[in-house]
Design an enzyme around this catalytic site. Sequence first.
Site, PDB file in Angstrom:
ATOM      1  N   CYS A 179       0.827  -1.208   0.000  1.00 53.97           N
ATOM      2  CA  CYS A 179       0.000   0.000   0.000  1.00 53.97           C
ATOM      3  C   CYS A 179       0.865   1.264   0.000  1.00 53.97           C
ATOM      4  O   CYS A 179       0.662   2.162  -0.836  1.00 53.97           O
ATOM      5  CB  CYS A 179      -0.965  -0.019   1.175  1.00 53.97           C
ATOM      6  SG  CYS A 179      -0.221  -0.501   2.746  1.00 53.97           S
TER       7      CYS A 179
HETATM    8  N1  LIG Z   1      -4.276  -4.246   5.013  1.00 53.00           N
HETATM    9  C1  LIG Z   1      -3.767  -3.533   4.008  1.00 53.00           C
HETATM   10  O1  LIG Z   1      -4.043  -2.334   3.864  1.00 53.00           O
HETATM   11  C2  LIG Z   1      -2.853  -4.175   3.017  1.00 53.00           C
HETATM   12  C3  LIG Z   1      -2.391  -5.454   3.168  1.00 53.00           C
HETATM   13  N2  LIG Z   1      -1.556  -6.011   2.225  1.00 53.00           N
HETATM   14  C4  LIG Z   1      -1.070  -7.368   2.362  1.00 53.00           C
HETATM   15  O2  LIG Z   1      -2.119  -8.273   2.022  1.00 53.00           O
HETATM   16  C5  LIG Z   1      -2.022  -9.456   2.788  1.00 53.00           C
HETATM   17  C6  LIG Z   1      -3.310  -9.631   3.593  1.00 53.00           C
HETATM   18  O3  LIG Z   1      -3.459  -8.509   4.434  1.00 53.00           O
HETATM   19  P1  LIG Z   1      -4.718  -8.304   5.391  1.00 53.00           P
HETATM   20  O4  LIG Z   1      -5.972  -8.601   4.650  1.00 53.00           O
HETATM   21  O5  LIG Z   1      -4.548  -6.979   5.991  1.00 53.00           O
HETATM   22  O6  LIG Z   1      -4.417  -9.462   6.470  1.00 53.00           O
HETATM   23  P2  LIG Z   1      -5.323 -10.031   7.610  1.00 53.00           P
HETATM   24  O7  LIG Z   1      -4.418 -10.339   8.737  1.00 53.00           O
HETATM   25  O8  LIG Z   1      -6.465  -9.083   7.836  1.00 53.00           O
HETATM   26  O9  LIG Z   1      -5.885 -11.405   6.975  1.00 53.00           O
HETATM   27  C7  LIG Z   1      -5.073 -12.486   6.695  1.00 53.00           C
HETATM   28  C8  LIG Z   1      -5.913 -13.619   6.056  1.00 53.00           C
HETATM   29  O10 LIG Z   1      -5.020 -14.694   5.709  1.00 53.00           O
HETATM   30  C9  LIG Z   1      -5.502 -15.943   6.256  1.00 53.00           C
HETATM   31  N3  LIG Z   1      -4.321 -16.718   6.632  1.00 53.00           N
HETATM   32  C10 LIG Z   1      -3.412 -16.415   7.596  1.00 53.00           C
HETATM   33  N4  LIG Z   1      -2.441 -17.338   7.636  1.00 53.00           N
HETATM   34  C11 LIG Z   1      -2.747 -18.248   6.680  1.00 53.00           C
HETATM   35  C12 LIG Z   1      -2.115 -19.455   6.241  1.00 53.00           C
HETATM   36  N5  LIG Z   1      -0.978 -19.903   6.789  1.00 53.00           N
HETATM   37  N6  LIG Z   1      -2.693 -20.145   5.239  1.00 53.00           N
HETATM   38  C13 LIG Z   1      -3.843 -19.711   4.659  1.00 53.00           C
HETATM   39  N7  LIG Z   1      -4.484 -18.568   5.034  1.00 53.00           N
HETATM   40  C14 LIG Z   1      -3.939 -17.860   6.039  1.00 53.00           C
HETATM   41  C15 LIG Z   1      -6.378 -15.528   7.436  1.00 53.00           C
HETATM   42  O11 LIG Z   1      -7.435 -16.455   7.650  1.00 53.00           O
HETATM   43  P3  LIG Z   1      -7.254 -17.823   8.461  1.00 53.00           P
HETATM   44  O12 LIG Z   1      -6.147 -17.586   9.462  1.00 53.00           O
HETATM   45  O13 LIG Z   1      -8.589 -18.074   9.073  1.00 53.00           O
HETATM   46  O14 LIG Z   1      -6.900 -18.871   7.430  1.00 53.00           O
HETATM   47  C16 LIG Z   1      -6.981 -14.204   6.959  1.00 53.00           C
HETATM   48  O15 LIG Z   1      -8.135 -14.437   6.191  1.00 53.00           O
HETATM   49  C17 LIG Z   1      -0.785  -9.292   3.695  1.00 53.00           C
HETATM   50  O16 LIG Z   1       0.335  -9.853   3.063  1.00 53.00           O
HETATM   51  C18 LIG Z   1      -0.658  -7.777   3.783  1.00 53.00           C
HETATM   52  O17 LIG Z   1       0.628  -7.404   4.129  1.00 53.00           O
HETATM   53  C19 LIG Z   1      -1.222  -5.323   1.104  1.00 53.00           C
HETATM   54  C20 LIG Z   1      -1.649  -4.047   0.908  1.00 53.00           C
HETATM   55  C21 LIG Z   1      -2.486  -3.356   1.862  1.00 53.00           C
HETATM   56  C1  LIG Z   2      -0.455   0.479   9.210  1.00 54.21           C
HETATM   57  C2  LIG Z   2       0.413  -0.724   8.989  1.00 54.21           C
HETATM   58  O1  LIG Z   2       0.811  -1.415   9.910  1.00 54.21           O
HETATM   59  N1  LIG Z   2       0.710  -1.006   7.726  1.00 54.21           N
HETATM   60  C3  LIG Z   2       1.530  -2.129   7.340  1.00 54.21           C
HETATM   61  C4  LIG Z   2       1.686  -2.199   5.842  1.00 54.21           C
HETATM   62  C5  LIG Z   2       0.597  -2.961   5.158  1.00 54.21           C
HETATM   63  C6  LIG Z   2       1.046  -3.562   3.845  1.00 54.21           C
HETATM   64  O2  LIG Z   2       0.760  -3.160   2.764  1.00 54.21           O
HETATM   65  O3  LIG Z   2       1.940  -4.526   4.010  1.00 54.21           O
HETATM   66  P1  LIG Z   2       2.497  -5.622   3.021  1.00 54.21           P
HETATM   67  O4  LIG Z   2       3.763  -5.162   2.469  1.00 54.21           O
HETATM   68  O5  LIG Z   2       2.753  -6.800   3.870  1.00 54.21           O
HETATM   69  O6  LIG Z   2       1.515  -5.851   1.957  1.00 54.21           O
HETATM   70  C7  LIG Z   2       2.934  -2.048   7.938  1.00 54.21           C
HETATM   71  O7  LIG Z   2       3.474  -0.964   8.055  1.00 54.21           O
HETATM   72  O8  LIG Z   2       3.510  -3.110   8.161  1.00 54.21           O
END
Ligand SMILES: NC(=O)C1=CN([C@@H]2O[C@H](COP(=O)(O)OP(=O)(O)OC[C@H]3O[C@@H](n4cnc5c(N)ncnc54)[C@H](OP(=O)(O)O)[C@@H]3O)[C@@H](O)[C@H]2O)C=CC1
Ligand SMILES: CC(=O)N[C@@H](CCC(=O)OP(=O)(O)O)C(=O)O
Length: 344
Positions: free
Chosen positions: A149
């Site tokens: 992000c």
């Molecule tokens: N939040 C944000 O703004 C952003 C996040 N990201 C990236 O996107 C990805 C997801 O982020 P976010 O949605 O915030 O994460 P969350 O922690 O909110 O959700 C993680 C999801 O992954 C599942 N999960 C966790 N471990 C495992 C595993 N070993 N095998 C299968 N499923 C698994 C969990 O469900 P369950 O454990 O029930 O299987 C859950 O549904 C991360 O890599 C994050 O860094 C990227 C850009 C922006």
């Molecule tokens: C507010 C906050 O904690 N933000 C996350 C970034 C989320 C994200 O995009 O992380 P990935 O690179 O894993 O997709 C952080 O700084 O670690």
Amino acid sequence: MIRVGIVGGTGYTGMELLRLLTAHPEVEPALITSRAEAGTRVDSLFPNLRGHCDLTFSGPDEGALAAMDLVFFATPHGVAMDMVPQLLAQGVRVIDLGADFRLRDSAAFAQWYGMAHRASDALGDAVYGLPETTRAHIPGARLVANPGCYPTAVILGYAPLLAAGMLDPETLIADCKSGVSGAGRAAKVNLILPEAADSLHAYGVSGHRHRPEIEQELSLLAGAPLTLQFTPHLMPMIRGIHATLYGRLRSALSDADLQAIFAEHYGREPFVDILPFASHPATRSVRGANTCRIAVHQPRPGQVVVLSVIDNLVKGAAGQAVQNMNLLFGFPETLGLEQIALMP
Ligand SMILES: NC(=O)C1=CN([C@@H]2O[C@H](COP(=O)(O)OP(=O)(O)OC[C@H]3O[C@@H](n4cnc5c(N)ncnc54)[C@H](OP(=O)(O)O)[C@@H]3O)[C@@H](O)[C@H]2O)C=CC1
Ligand SMILES: CC(=O)N[C@@H](CCC(=O)OP(=O)(O)O)C(=O)O
């Protein structure tokens, strides 16, 4: 119509992805996984989807995922790399919203993510999926690394001046703020209301894993290795990233010429909005939309400040993933992404 699966459907990016895909005319969301919620109806966890989604969460079964045309991973880093090679071998295309395939160098991955890369052979298949900078490579890809992000906001803000060779690459400072949904849905003490609601702090100042990702992509744009200072902050808001980007020009430019570089660079981009010179975009102007709004300032001759805002869950994650899917499958790039931001 393509059939898609989402691994990690209970997280913030997974649920945002399902919301967008449910309304997409060319997609059938066919499989959504959660280990913790396997057997639970999706709409009982996410009531906003009642009447729109009949799916039930299932465990991440590789056989079932292999029957999909496309699988999204919305999982913490380290998860996708164990399943992606097998899916690719079975002809399934993959978009990873996590970080497993963003860094081209597996040693850099190990350094910043604290684990060895267990699928480094697949790194050569991965295309960095920021369409505004890498669009030409996406349609033929089998594996798309969806950007982080913060990197999305920072790279889009710096790209026009770096591509034009106008910025001194030793002067870049990215001062960024994120809403708490950026940290995911898992419970963490520093994210509970009393801890996060009335406070502001920086983190990762000496080194955050998004810094090498940003440096990798900006170096490609600049045509030479560059470094930058990246300082993220946690803001008491739910969604949004605000990036304040500093840099010095290599040679003088009028305000009008500076603005023209941005306007021309992004003139045909459906998801980048260049605001009038010296505007102040707010994160709420992009909340729920796959839009990056950018404004350029020149407070003193040669000193440039670029302001770039996105919704971390949309252009910073799920919306960008849908944009990449549209490119992969030859759909119009904006299909399913026409949402206007929610205000207030
Ligand atoms: N939040 C944000 O703004 C952003 C996040 N990201 C990236 O996107 C990805 C997801 O982020 P976010 O949605 O915030 O994460 P969350 O922690 O909110 O959700 C993680 C999801 O992954 C599942 N999960 C966790 N471990 C495992 C595993 N070993 N095998 C299968 N499923 C698994 C969990 O469900 P369950 O454990 O029930 O299987 C859950 O549904 C991360 O890599 C994050 O860094 C990227 C850009 C922006
Ligand atoms: C507010 C906050 O904690 N933000 C996350 C970034 C989320 C994200 O995009 O992380 P990935 O690179 O894993 O997709 C952080 O700084 O670690």
